[in-house]
Design an enzyme around this catalytic site. Structure first.
Site, PDB file in Angstrom:
ATOM      1  N   ARG A  57      36.757  35.697  42.920  1.00  0.00           N
ATOM      2  CA  ARG A  57      36.277  35.567  44.270  1.00  0.00           C
ATOM      3  C   ARG A  57      34.828  35.326  44.312  1.00  0.00           C
ATOM      4  O   ARG A  57      34.373  34.246  45.172  1.00  0.00           O
ATOM      5  CB  ARG A  57      36.289  37.303  44.812  1.00  0.00           C
ATOM      6  CG  ARG A  57      37.566  37.493  45.333  1.00  0.00           C
ATOM      7  CD  ARG A  57      37.921  38.838  45.269  1.00  0.00           C
ATOM      8  NE  ARG A  57      38.145  39.097  43.751  1.00  0.00           N
ATOM      9  CZ  ARG A  57      39.507  39.014  43.290  1.00  0.00           C
ATOM     10  NH1 ARG A  57      40.459  39.020  44.155  1.00  0.00           N
ATOM     11  NH2 ARG A  57      39.648  39.195  41.954  1.00  0.00           N
ATOM     12  N   THR A  58      33.978  35.786  43.473  1.00  0.00           N
ATOM     13  CA  THR A  58      32.383  35.383  43.310  1.00  0.00           C
ATOM     14  C   THR A  58      32.274  34.049  43.064  1.00  0.00           C
ATOM     15  O   THR A  58      31.611  33.373  43.817  1.00  0.00           O
ATOM     16  CB  THR A  58      31.670  36.508  42.478  1.00  0.00           C
ATOM     17  OG1 THR A  58      32.275  37.829  42.712  1.00  0.00           O
ATOM     18  CG2 THR A  58      30.451  36.359  42.698  1.00  0.00           C
ATOM     19  N   LYS A  85      28.682  27.866  21.613  1.00  0.00           N
ATOM     20  CA  LYS A  85      28.015  27.350  20.118  1.00  0.00           C
ATOM     21  C   LYS A  85      26.952  28.237  19.817  1.00  0.00           C
ATOM     22  O   LYS A  85      26.385  27.890  18.870  1.00  0.00           O
ATOM     23  CB  LYS A  85      27.781  25.955  20.281  1.00  0.00           C
ATOM     24  CG  LYS A  85      28.793  25.073  20.931  1.00  0.00           C
ATOM     25  CD  LYS A  85      27.943  23.616  20.786  1.00  0.00           C
ATOM     26  CE  LYS A  85      28.940  22.637  21.709  1.00  0.00           C
ATOM     27  NZ  LYS A  85      28.502  21.460  22.049  1.00  0.00           N
ATOM     28  N   ARG A 107      26.689  35.500  36.349  1.00  0.00           N
ATOM     29  CA  ARG A 107      27.688  36.305  35.887  1.00  0.00           C
ATOM     30  C   ARG A 107      27.489  36.820  34.494  1.00  0.00           C
ATOM     31  O   ARG A 107      27.692  35.667  33.797  1.00  0.00           O
ATOM     32  CB  ARG A 107      29.018  36.408  36.241  1.00  0.00           C
ATOM     33  CG  ARG A 107      29.798  37.474  35.973  1.00  0.00           C
ATOM     34  CD  ARG A 107      31.033  37.586  36.648  1.00  0.00           C
ATOM     35  NE  ARG A 107      31.090  38.318  37.931  1.00  0.00           N
ATOM     36  CZ  ARG A 107      32.150  38.625  38.729  1.00  0.00           C
ATOM     37  NH1 ARG A 107      33.255  38.651  38.237  1.00  0.00           N
ATOM     38  NH2 ARG A 107      31.853  38.916  39.756  1.00  0.00           N
ATOM     39  N   HIS A 135      25.774  44.148  41.397  1.00  0.00           N
ATOM     40  CA  HIS A 135      26.390  43.005  42.056  1.00  0.00           C
ATOM     41  C   HIS A 135      26.143  42.995  43.565  1.00  0.00           C
ATOM     42  O   HIS A 135      26.887  43.450  44.359  1.00  0.00           O
ATOM     43  CB  HIS A 135      28.049  43.452  41.849  1.00  0.00           C
ATOM     44  CG  HIS A 135      29.076  42.283  41.890  1.00  0.00           C
ATOM     45  ND1 HIS A 135      28.679  40.862  42.568  1.00  0.00           N
ATOM     46  CD2 HIS A 135      30.238  42.087  41.964  1.00  0.00           C
ATOM     47  CE1 HIS A 135      29.513  40.147  42.775  1.00  0.00           C
ATOM     48  NE2 HIS A 135      30.567  40.677  42.299  1.00  0.00           N
TER      49      HIS A 135
HETATM   50  N1   CP Z   1      34.513  41.384  43.555  1.00  0.00           N
HETATM   51  C1   CP Z   1      34.555  40.567  42.613  1.00  0.00           C
HETATM   52  O1   CP Z   1      33.509  40.454  41.843  1.00  0.00           O
HETATM   53  O2   CP Z   1      35.686  39.698  42.072  1.00  0.00           O
HETATM   54  P1   CP Z   1      35.784  38.491  41.068  1.00  0.00           P
HETATM   55  O3   CP Z   1      35.614  39.325  39.852  1.00  0.00           O
HETATM   56  O4   CP Z   1      36.811  38.108  41.279  1.00  0.00           O
HETATM   57  O5   CP Z   1      34.568  37.822  41.270  1.00  0.00           O
END
Ligand code: CP
Length: 311
Positions: A57-58, A85, A107, A135
């Site tokens: 999603r993100t 690496k 991320r 998040h």
């Molecule tokens: N909600 C969320 O962060 O989903 P993803 O891990 O798919 O990005």
């Protein structure tokens, strides 16, 4: 404009910033409903998606957001970046900086990685989820969805249910709710709460059934077996029995109350398929809001004003 250069944790934003992002996202949501879903607003700006942990999603919504604002987007994953690496995060940051990127969305499995990037780059940084820390854009899209579905944020009672101790979603959602005047209640077995639940800034409950009649929102968290050490409850079936959202529990909530989940869902564990697919679940509305909210965050960080949200 936002009051800070980065969105790494909720404390980087003020309540006014949050409202500005949500209001701007409403304009972008309208753009996303058009046949041609593209604005020239960020033409010539470079946005890097540095996703060193899995995401559906993100990552996808940030990619779409960049494309819809006409930014040049570059995508790195763990397998396609030089981190495989052995390159350090600081060297990655300095390399991206040398290429004059404007915005990096990161991320990472380690809490604090986005801040480290911010310390070594001139680019704006958005935290797309760092370890068990925060998040923030998930919390923003959750606020957007609550406001859209319930008409307000102030005074809402939101039960955040499940794996509180491992959840970066809870790490951002609790302060976000407090900043907009809502009332967060965390609901979990003691084994899925931090050692000092009093520092969370939320009320704490250990029985979901007790709080259901008070809730405007039941926000179900994913059980994160990959981050849990050992088994924090006797069995998945027992967890589902005590803390899972199912039809019987849905019936105990007020008729207007909604069910949310950040995804990915463990169907049959924290949420039953019947509830997940019911009209009271707004899980796909959250995903939909994610694109508009991330467009707004990108746009406002890169210096946009109201004139760029329509064309
Ligand atoms: N909600 C969320 O962060 O989903 P993803 O891990 O798919 O990005």
């Amino acid at each position: 404009m936002l009051s800070n250069r980065h969105i790494i944790e909720m404390s980087d934003l003020t309540p006014d910033d949050i409202m500005l992002i949500l209001d701007t996202a409403e304009s972008f949501k309208e753009v996303n409903e058009r046949r041609i879903k593209k604005l020239p607003t960020l033409r010539g700006r470079t946005v890097v998606n540095l996703f060193l942990e899995p995401s559906t999603r993100t990552r996808t919504s940030f990619e779409l957001a960049a494309k819809r604002l006409s930014a040049d987007g570059i995508n790195f994953s763990a397998s396609t970046s030089a981190t495989v690496k052995g390159e350090s995060l600081v060297d990655t940051a300095e390399t991206l900086s040398a290429m004059a990127c404007d915005l990096v969305i990161i991320r990472h499995k380690y809490a604090g990685a986005p801040r480290m990037l911010a310390d070594h780059m001139d680019a704006h940084i958005i935290n797309g989820g760092d370890g068990m820390h925060q998040h923030p854009t998930q919390a923003l899209l959750d606020l957007f969805t609550m406001r859209e579905k319930l008409g307000r944020l102030e005074g809402l009672t939101v039960g955040i249910v499940g794996d509180i101790s491992h959840s970066r979603v809870a790490g951002s959602l609790i302060p976000a709710l407090r900043m907009v005047g809502a009332r967060p209640i965390v609901v979990a077995p003691p084994t899925l709460l931090p050692a000092r639940p009093d520092v969370l800034g939320a009320e704490v409950a250990t029985s979901l059934d007790d709080v259901l009649p008070e809730l405007d929102v039941a926000y179900m968290l994913r059980i994160q077996m990959e981050r849990a050490e050992g088994m924090p409850f006797p069995s998945v079936r027992e967890y589902a029995n005590l803390f899972g959202m199912n039809s019987a529990r849905l019936a105990k909530m007020p008729p207007h109350a909604i069910v949310m989940h950040p995804g990915p869902m463990n169907r049959g564990v924290e949420i039953s398929s019947h509830v997940a697919d019911s009209p009271r679940s707004v899980v796909l509305d959250q995903v939909n809001a994610g694109v508009a909210v991330r467009m707004a965050a990108m746009y406002l960080l890169l210096g946009g004003d109201a004139s760029g949200t329509a064309a």
